[in-house]
Design a protein around this motif. Structure first.
Motif, PDB file in Angstrom:
ATOM      1  N   ALA A   1      -2.613   5.172  -0.921  1.00 43.83           N
ATOM      2  CA  ALA A   1      -1.716   6.137  -0.266  1.00 43.83           C
ATOM      3  C   ALA A   1      -1.302   7.263  -1.209  1.00 43.83           C
ATOM      4  O   ALA A   1      -0.503   8.119  -0.819  1.00 43.83           O
ATOM      5  CB  ALA A   1      -0.475   5.420   0.261  1.00 43.83           C
TER       6      ALA A   1
ATOM      7  N   GLN B   1       5.728   4.388  -6.219  1.00 37.10           N
ATOM      8  CA  GLN B   1       4.925   3.185  -6.448  1.00 37.10           C
ATOM      9  C   GLN B   1       5.303   2.534  -7.770  1.00 37.10           C
ATOM     10  O   GLN B   1       5.285   1.300  -7.885  1.00 37.10           O
ATOM     11  CB  GLN B   1       3.435   3.522  -6.403  1.00 37.10           C
ATOM     12  CG  GLN B   1       2.518   2.309  -6.313  1.00 37.10           C
ATOM     13  CD  GLN B   1       2.704   1.483  -5.056  1.00 37.10           C
ATOM     14  OE1 GLN B   1       3.789   0.956  -4.791  1.00 37.10           O
ATOM     15  NE2 GLN B   1       1.644   1.351  -4.272  1.00 37.10           N
TER      16      GLN B   1
ATOM     17  N   GLN C   1       0.815  -1.217   0.000  1.00 31.41           N
ATOM     18  CA  GLN C   1       0.000   0.000   0.000  1.00 31.41           C
ATOM     19  C   GLN C   1       0.848   1.267   0.000  1.00 31.41           C
ATOM     20  O   GLN C   1       0.591   2.195  -0.757  1.00 31.41           O
ATOM     21  CB  GLN C   1      -0.913  -0.017   1.229  1.00 31.41           C
ATOM     22  CG  GLN C   1      -1.775   1.229   1.398  1.00 31.41           C
ATOM     23  CD  GLN C   1      -2.703   1.103   2.595  1.00 31.41           C
ATOM     24  OE1 GLN C   1      -2.720   0.099   3.285  1.00 31.41           O
ATOM     25  NE2 GLN C   1      -3.480   2.123   2.835  1.00 31.41           N
ATOM     26  N   ASP C   2       1.853   1.315   0.849  1.00 32.76           N
ATOM     27  CA  ASP C   2       2.638   2.532   1.032  1.00 32.76           C
ATOM     28  C   ASP C   2       3.993   2.384   0.350  1.00 32.76           C
ATOM     29  O   ASP C   2       4.875   1.692   0.871  1.00 32.76           O
ATOM     30  CB  ASP C   2       2.835   2.808   2.527  1.00 32.76           C
ATOM     31  CG  ASP C   2       3.555   4.130   2.782  1.00 32.76           C
ATOM     32  OD1 ASP C   2       4.082   4.716   1.817  1.00 32.76           O
ATOM     33  OD2 ASP C   2       3.583   4.575   3.942  1.00 32.76           O
TER      34      ASP C   2
ATOM     35  N   TYR D   1       6.462   4.404   0.043  1.00 33.55           N
ATOM     36  CA  TYR D   1       7.600   4.964   0.767  1.00 33.55           C
ATOM     37  C   TYR D   1       8.088   3.987   1.831  1.00 33.55           C
ATOM     38  O   TYR D   1       9.286   3.781   2.008  1.00 33.55           O
ATOM     39  CB  TYR D   1       7.249   6.305   1.392  1.00 33.55           C
ATOM     40  CG  TYR D   1       8.473   7.083   1.817  1.00 33.55           C
ATOM     41  CD1 TYR D   1       9.221   7.798   0.879  1.00 33.55           C
ATOM     42  CD2 TYR D   1       8.911   7.083   3.135  1.00 33.55           C
ATOM     43  CE1 TYR D   1      10.355   8.498   1.244  1.00 33.55           C
ATOM     44  CE2 TYR D   1      10.048   7.781   3.511  1.00 33.55           C
ATOM     45  CZ  TYR D   1      10.763   8.486   2.567  1.00 33.55           C
ATOM     46  OH  TYR D   1      11.901   9.166   2.939  1.00 33.55           O
TER      47      TYR D   1
ATOM     48  N   GLY E   1       5.110  10.309  -4.766  1.00 37.30           N
ATOM     49  CA  GLY E   1       4.440   9.081  -4.347  1.00 37.30           C
ATOM     50  C   GLY E   1       4.143   8.159  -5.513  1.00 37.30           C
ATOM     51  O   GLY E   1       4.350   6.943  -5.432  1.00 37.30           O
TER      52      GLY E   1
END
Length: 251
Positions: A171, A148, A89-90, A92, A144
């Motif tokens: 996210a 990804q 999901q994230d 980072y 972001g």
């Protein structure tokens, strides 16, 4: 058609003894090769936990999980990760902050035994819409959406057949969510991938998937085609509630 993923009577637990949580209860589903299958439901319904059980990140489970006809045991070997990869999901949190894009991708390729690493890194970046200028950047130097894309490139590096997608756009800014979803759709078509996608967003699942399982309180309450979902042809009241809440986005 052949089956990419077959799950029967899956139970997943967290904790110990008196604090034991029964997170997934007797879940069963089948994903055909080349399909895109969604897992939808509210937070805490058990969607991501199923993915964790498949990848070995949730070790307390029983039931049957088979990948391309091979039944999984308690551990996952290198061959498994050549077949199945996960996008988290994230982006980072899933990338090492002190590793450049080149290091992230090169180490993954090296781990899986590839030799022509330079060429493969360039091709992976091209596949996810990033040029060679991104190769020596670090996560904090990326947006972001770009992070990804790197995470997706890392998942593609072992040339897997199956991608597990755990809320891959939730996210991200709304402006780049569609870009990532379209990228994933293109990659599925180009590479012949099978997707299992977790999302709380019915509109995302309706856009990306052929079929979906609806989860509530750790149970799969209904499995239906996306065409049936769009038409409102559901059997379970919880699915109907979800559809009403997202009616203006799924149609």
């Amino acid at each position: 058609m052949t089956t990419a993923l077959d799950i029967n009577n899956l139970n997943v637990y967290f904790g110990e003894r008196h604090a034991l949580v029964h997170a997934v209860k007797t879940a069963s589903l089948r994903v055909e090769t080349g399909a895109s299958f969604g897992l939808v439901g509210e937070s805490g319904s058990g969607k991501s936990t199923i993915l964790k059980a498949i990848t070995g990140l949730a070790p307390q489970w029983n039931g049957e999980i088979s990948v391309e006809g091979t039944r999984l045991g308690p551990t996952r070997d290198r061959e498994f990760y050549k077949t199945v990869q996960m996008v988290f999901q994230d982006p980072y949190a899933s990338l090492h902050p002190r590793q450049s894009v080149d290091q992230v991708l090169s180490e993954t390729l090296h781990l899986h035994g590839f030799r022509d690493i330079d060429d493969r890194v360039d091709q992976l970046l091209k596949d996810v819409g990033l040029g060679p200028a991104f190769r020596f950047r670090y996560p904090h130097q990326l947006s972001g959406g770009q992070r990804q894309r790197v995470a997706i490139a890392r998942a593609l590096a072992p040339q897997p057949d199956i991608l597990l997608l755990d809320e891959p756009t939730s996210a991200l800014d709304v402006s780049v969510q569609a870009e990532i979803l379209n990228l994933l759709s293109d990659l599925r078509a180009t590479h012949g991938l099978t997707f299992v996608m977790v999302s709380h967003d019915l509109a995302v699942v309706a856009h990306m998937c052929d079929q979906a399982a609806v989860m509530q309180h750790g149970e799969i309450v209904e499995i239906l085609s996306i065409d049936a979902m769009r038409a409102g042809q559901t059997q379970h009241s919880y699915t109907q509630t979800l559809l009403r809440a997202a009616a203006n986005r799924v149609a």
